[in-house]
Write a protein that holds these residues in place. Structure first.
Motif, mmCIF file in Angstrom:
data_model
loop_
_atom_site.group_PDB
_atom_site.id
_atom_site.type_symbol
_atom_site.label_atom_id
_atom_site.label_comp_id
_atom_site.label_asym_id
_atom_site.label_seq_id
_atom_site.Cartn_x
_atom_site.Cartn_y
_atom_site.Cartn_z
ATOM 1 N N VAL A 1 0.843 -1.201 0.000
ATOM 2 C CA VAL A 1 0.000 0.000 0.000
ATOM 3 C C VAL A 1 0.876 1.247 0.000
ATOM 4 O O VAL A 1 0.668 2.175 -0.788
ATOM 5 N N ALA A 2 1.873 1.277 0.884
ATOM 6 C CA ALA A 2 2.729 2.464 0.995
ATOM 7 C C ALA A 2 3.469 2.746 -0.305
ATOM 8 O O ALA A 2 3.495 3.889 -0.773
ATOM 9 N N TYR A 3 4.039 1.718 -0.907
ATOM 10 C CA TYR A 3 4.796 1.943 -2.139
ATOM 11 C C TYR A 3 3.877 2.327 -3.288
ATOM 12 O O TYR A 3 4.217 3.179 -4.107
ATOM 13 N N GLY A 4 2.696 1.742 -3.342
ATOM 14 C CA GLY A 4 1.735 2.115 -4.378
ATOM 15 C C GLY A 4 1.316 3.571 -4.269
ATOM 16 O O GLY A 4 1.252 4.298 -5.270
ATOM 17 N N VAL A 5 1.042 4.023 -3.060
ATOM 18 C CA VAL A 5 0.667 5.425 -2.854
ATOM 19 C C VAL A 5 1.852 6.333 -3.166
ATOM 20 O O VAL A 5 1.700 7.360 -3.844
ATOM 21 N N PHE A 6 3.026 5.967 -2.702
ATOM 22 C CA PHE A 6 4.248 6.750 -2.946
ATOM 23 C C PHE A 6 4.490 6.948 -4.447
ATOM 24 O O PHE A 6 4.684 8.068 -4.910
ATOM 25 N N THR A 7 4.452 5.879 -5.209
ATOM 26 C CA THR A 7 4.699 6.001 -6.646
ATOM 27 C C THR A 7 3.544 6.678 -7.362
ATOM 28 O O THR A 7 3.761 7.407 -8.324
ATOM 29 N N GLY A 8 2.324 6.474 -6.875
ATOM 30 C CA GLY A 8 1.172 7.140 -7.489
ATOM 31 C C GLY A 8 1.236 8.650 -7.325
ATOM 32 O O GLY A 8 1.025 9.402 -8.280
ATOM 33 N N ALA B 1 -6.053 9.998 -14.201
ATOM 34 C CA ALA B 1 -7.226 9.809 -13.337
ATOM 35 C C ALA B 1 -7.304 8.366 -12.845
ATOM 36 O O ALA B 1 -7.670 8.119 -11.684
ATOM 37 N N LEU B 2 -6.946 7.412 -13.694
ATOM 38 C CA LEU B 2 -6.935 6.013 -13.269
ATOM 39 C C LEU B 2 -5.921 5.777 -12.157
ATOM 40 O O LEU B 2 -6.177 4.993 -11.226
ATOM 41 N N ILE B 3 -4.774 6.439 -12.244
ATOM 42 C CA ILE B 3 -3.775 6.311 -11.177
ATOM 43 C C ILE B 3 -4.333 6.861 -9.865
ATOM 44 O O ILE B 3 -4.180 6.243 -8.808
ATOM 45 N N VAL B 4 -4.991 8.009 -9.933
ATOM 46 C CA VAL B 4 -5.585 8.608 -8.727
ATOM 47 C C VAL B 4 -6.626 7.666 -8.133
ATOM 48 O O VAL B 4 -6.661 7.433 -6.914
ATOM 49 N N ILE B 5 -7.462 7.086 -8.978
ATOM 50 C CA ILE B 5 -8.485 6.146 -8.502
ATOM 51 C C ILE B 5 -7.830 4.927 -7.856
ATOM 52 O O ILE B 5 -8.274 4.453 -6.796
ATOM 53 N N ALA B 6 -6.755 4.432 -8.457
ATOM 54 C CA ALA B 6 -6.060 3.272 -7.899
ATOM 55 C C ALA B 6 -5.451 3.601 -6.532
ATOM 56 O O ALA B 6 -5.525 2.778 -5.604
ATOM 57 N N VAL B 7 -4.869 4.782 -6.389
ATOM 58 C CA VAL B 7 -4.281 5.168 -5.099
ATOM 59 C C VAL B 7 -5.369 5.311 -4.040
ATOM 60 O O VAL B 7 -5.201 4.848 -2.909
ATOM 61 N N ILE B 8 -6.485 5.890 -4.417
ATOM 62 C CA ILE B 8 -7.615 5.990 -3.470
ATOM 63 C C ILE B 8 -8.108 4.597 -3.088
ATOM 64 O O ILE B 8 -8.395 4.322 -1.919
ATOM 65 N N GLY B 9 -8.164 3.706 -4.071
ATOM 66 C CA GLY B 9 -8.544 2.329 -3.794
ATOM 67 C C GLY B 9 -7.602 1.634 -2.830
ATOM 68 O O GLY B 9 -8.027 0.909 -1.934
ATOM 69 N N LEU B 10 -6.289 1.856 -3.014
ATOM 70 C CA LEU B 10 -5.316 1.273 -2.085
ATOM 71 C C LEU B 10 -5.534 1.800 -0.669
ATOM 72 O O LEU B 10 -5.452 1.050 0.306
#
Length: 104
Positions: free
Chosen positions: A57-64, A91-100
């Motif tokens: 989760v942390a790395y996904g948010v960090f890279t997003g 926008a898909l990246i933002v949605i994915a980070v929110i999902g994480l």
């Protein structure tokens, strides 16, 4: 608190990318300081945040955060493309980070 540090880590990654952009324009001193400092602080903040946030989760948010912020810098300051397809992908990246974040 760790989520705020994680967002700051992504912000420092953006600073690091801005430093590398300066290096490509042969502005070595500030580019090197921004690049090394930004990435170094970003990884230090990521390390701190991962003490209570799972690594995936942390790395996904960090890279997003870094990817979206770097793309925004490129669009607003360096003349990168802002075509609708590219904005849709951001926008898909933002949605994915929110999902994480919400699935944590």
């Amino acid at each position: 608190m760790n989520w705020l540090v994680l967002i700051c880590a992504g912000g420092f990654e953006i600073v690091g990318v801005a430093g590398f952009e300066r290096l490509t324009r042969h502005i070595y001193t500030s580019g090197l300081l921004l690049g090394v400092g930004g990435f170094g602080l970003g990884l230090a903040c990521l390390h701190y945040a991962m003490q209570s946030i799972p690594m995936a989760v942390a790395y996904g948010v960090f890279t997003g955060v870094g990817a979206v912020g770097s793309t925004a810098l490129g669009i607003f300051f360096w003349g990168d493309s802002a075509r609708p397809a590219r904005l849709f992908c951001i926008a898909l990246i933002v949605i994915a980070v929110i999902g994480l974040k919400t699935s944590y």
